[in-house]
Design a protein around this motif. Sequence first.
Motif, PDB file in Angstrom:
ATOM      1  N   GLY A  22      21.640  16.568  40.078  1.00 50.26           N
ATOM      2  CA  GLY A  22      22.061  14.859  40.426  1.00 50.26           C
ATOM      3  C   GLY A  22      23.664  13.850  39.566  1.00 50.26           C
ATOM      4  O   GLY A  22      23.433  12.933  39.439  1.00 50.26           O
ATOM      5  N   GLN A  30      25.562   8.873  26.194  1.00 55.38           N
ATOM      6  CA  GLN A  30      25.902  10.693  26.606  1.00 55.38           C
ATOM      7  C   GLN A  30      27.394  10.956  26.167  1.00 55.38           C
ATOM      8  O   GLN A  30      27.689  12.152  25.449  1.00 55.38           O
ATOM      9  CB  GLN A  30      25.772  11.191  27.714  1.00 55.38           C
ATOM     10  CG  GLN A  30      24.377  10.741  28.287  1.00 55.38           C
ATOM     11  CD  GLN A  30      23.758  11.411  30.119  1.00 55.38           C
ATOM     12  OE1 GLN A  30      25.136  11.289  29.867  1.00 55.38           O
ATOM     13  NE2 GLN A  30      22.378  11.309  29.909  1.00 55.38           N
ATOM     14  N   GLY A  50      16.087   4.636  29.049  1.00 47.65           N
ATOM     15  CA  GLY A  50      16.451   4.467  30.423  1.00 47.65           C
ATOM     16  C   GLY A  50      17.770   4.948  30.417  1.00 47.65           C
ATOM     17  O   GLY A  50      18.908   4.676  31.134  1.00 47.65           O
TER      18      GLY A  50
HETATM   19  P1  ADP Z   1      15.920   7.780  27.699  1.00 50.71           P
HETATM   20  O1  ADP Z   1      15.509   9.193  27.254  1.00 50.71           O
HETATM   21  O2  ADP Z   1      17.208   6.943  27.680  1.00 50.71           O
HETATM   22  O3  ADP Z   1      15.243   6.905  27.992  1.00 50.71           O
HETATM   23  P2  ADP Z   1      15.764   9.690  30.098  1.00 50.71           P
HETATM   24  O4  ADP Z   1      16.789  10.336  29.597  1.00 50.71           O
HETATM   25  O5  ADP Z   1      15.022  10.172  30.222  1.00 50.71           O
HETATM   26  O6  ADP Z   1      16.477   8.254  29.000  1.00 50.71           O
HETATM   27  O7  ADP Z   1      16.822   9.326  31.823  1.00 50.71           O
HETATM   28  C1  ADP Z   1      16.805   8.042  32.147  1.00 50.71           C
HETATM   29  C2  ADP Z   1      16.687   8.823  33.705  1.00 50.71           C
HETATM   30  O8  ADP Z   1      18.382   9.174  34.123  1.00 50.71           O
HETATM   31  C3  ADP Z   1      16.117   9.924  33.672  1.00 50.71           C
HETATM   32  O9  ADP Z   1      16.120   9.937  35.507  1.00 50.71           O
HETATM   33  C4  ADP Z   1      17.619  10.757  34.019  1.00 50.71           C
HETATM   34  O10 ADP Z   1      17.595  12.205  34.735  1.00 50.71           O
HETATM   35  C5  ADP Z   1      18.513   9.867  34.309  1.00 50.71           C
HETATM   36  N1  ADP Z   1      19.873  10.546  34.208  1.00 50.71           N
HETATM   37  C6  ADP Z   1      20.266  10.957  32.593  1.00 50.71           C
HETATM   38  N2  ADP Z   1      21.561  10.909  32.648  1.00 50.71           N
HETATM   39  C7  ADP Z   1      21.832  10.281  33.753  1.00 50.71           C
HETATM   40  C8  ADP Z   1      23.355  10.476  34.151  1.00 50.71           C
HETATM   41  N3  ADP Z   1      24.207  10.858  33.507  1.00 50.71           N
HETATM   42  N4  ADP Z   1      23.596  10.788  35.352  1.00 50.71           N
HETATM   43  C9  ADP Z   1      22.176  10.238  35.969  1.00 50.71           C
HETATM   44  N5  ADP Z   1      21.039  10.090  35.956  1.00 50.71           N
HETATM   45  C10 ADP Z   1      21.057  10.213  34.874  1.00 50.71           C
END
Ligand code: ADP
Length: 527
Positions: A22, A30, A50
């Motif tokens: 998704g 990123q 997040g």
């Molecule tokens: P962090 O490590 O910065 O706390 P995460 O890597 O756990 O964040 O990502 C947070 C949420 O966002 C997860 O549910 C992830 O699946 C979602 N997510 C990450 N990158 C994307 C993206 N490019 N598009 C949509 N959802 C994303």
Amino acid sequence: MYKNFNEFGISDKIIVSLSEMGFEEPTPIQKMAIPPVLQGKDIIGQAQTGTGKTAAFGIPLIEQRPEAKGRYPYAIVLAPTRELAVQVSEALNKMGARAGVVSLPIYGGQSIELQIRSLKRGADIVVGTPGRVLDHIRRKTLVLKDIKTVVLDEADEMLSMGFIEDIEKILGGIPGERQTMLFSATMPKEIIRISKNYMNKPVHVGVDASEMVVAKTKQVFYEVREEDKIKALTRLLDVEGPALTLVFCHTKKEVDEVAGRLQQMGYPAGAIHGDFTQSHRDEMIRKFKGGDIDILVATDVAARGLDIPDVSHVINFSIPQDPEGYIHRIGRTGRAGKSGIAITFVTPRQYRQLKLIEQFAKTRINKAKLPSREEVRKAKEEELAAGVEEMIKEGKHTRFYDMAKRLFEKYSPEDVSAAALSMLLDTEDTQEIEEQGKGYAGQQKDSVRLFMTIGKMDKIKVGDIVKSISAEAGIPERKISNIALFDKFSFVEVPADLADRVISAINDSIIKGRKVKIQHAKKRERR
Ligand code: ADP
Ligand code: MG
């Protein structure tokens, strides 16, 4: 630039996996991190919870898989807790599903034999907690000779959990030619030192925490006295009917109390903090994600970095101690395009703290009015009426027909149903919550006396007390005065507006190896 994942020049297999997850468009971190990492540079990434850090390092990690599958892992990710190791590993397995990259989590608390067998079967990327990783290295069940990339995830958290030596040992044991990525929400000195010693001209990417408050999150605060907080919480739960609510408390004890009270009152609540066993914590998170419990009460540390989608409300039952903590907490809602609500309870003395948070987060937190008893009653009635209607529609009530008929011989249908309804609606909440609303009560100059259960017999000195309080509560030493040491206890004076903060920081903390209780000193009786 970089609107799409395919602009990074990564393989189609990864892009397919990402779209299956998704992910349509890269998040800011990123966009910033992936290009330099793909060029082989070391990076330091700083961004709040997040923001999508896992894929920021995960996508390049998978892209960098070697041509031929090796016997030993080519990358290792270190994470502070078992939950995070599992979560990161799961995410990597999804991102790498099409590319055939296999990730394995290894962490303390799981049978080491089991992990040894899994490691023998082979993993491309190992995600582990530092202690357990080191354990496997010593047993030679984890071989690092093929490691090309190391990731330190939530580095500051690993530091505060005391993993720094383990991390250095692990880094020291990995062959020279390697790429290192470090992700951290904050950059304490120790982390900077690690980056200097173990990284090669790292590129810094990230967004200043102060620019990161999720605009989509609606933020409000309620002024509530300490003793009214539970009632205020249940009212909000009743009226707002939130989907999934994360309640943050300051201490483990407070987590237990709040979760316990909610459960007593019939709210589906669970608790997580550091004293619970791993399996309990896993269970709670599973239940919360699955919606079996709607309310999860947690300490900051226990909830850090956990990715729980669909959190609609974050409630700061106690105000975060540092402004940055606020951003991390509310980052748990309004994720990935969804909007959320962040609620903070503020006692009259905590207004200053609230202002600091607003300044730091460059945000405005508006004062809201707690639902009145009347509004709560209405909300409950509406819910009950909806439930009754649903039951009638589904025909689940028919086995009570006979009982109803018997009652109708004596009373009217109105009386019978109204009596039955009133048995369902609890009428416990009869007291109004006192509105205070004068604001800025925190300015008063007088000091208060606190009582601590540590004294001369614990070999503690005045200086130790001052230092501990200053460090733990984050207040200047000069604000701590009039310390009186007795054998088993002591008194100390602090400015009244800092007392709450000192109490919550010191109570149940360990000073000189002893667990200390602290409370307001009883006023001395005049004789
Ligand atoms: P962090 O490590 O910065 O706390 P995460 O890597 O756990 O964040 O990502 C947070 C949420 O966002 C997860 O549910 C992830 O699946 C979602 N997510 C990450 N990158 C994307 C993206 N490019 N598009 C949509 N959802 C994303
Ligand atoms: Mg993360």
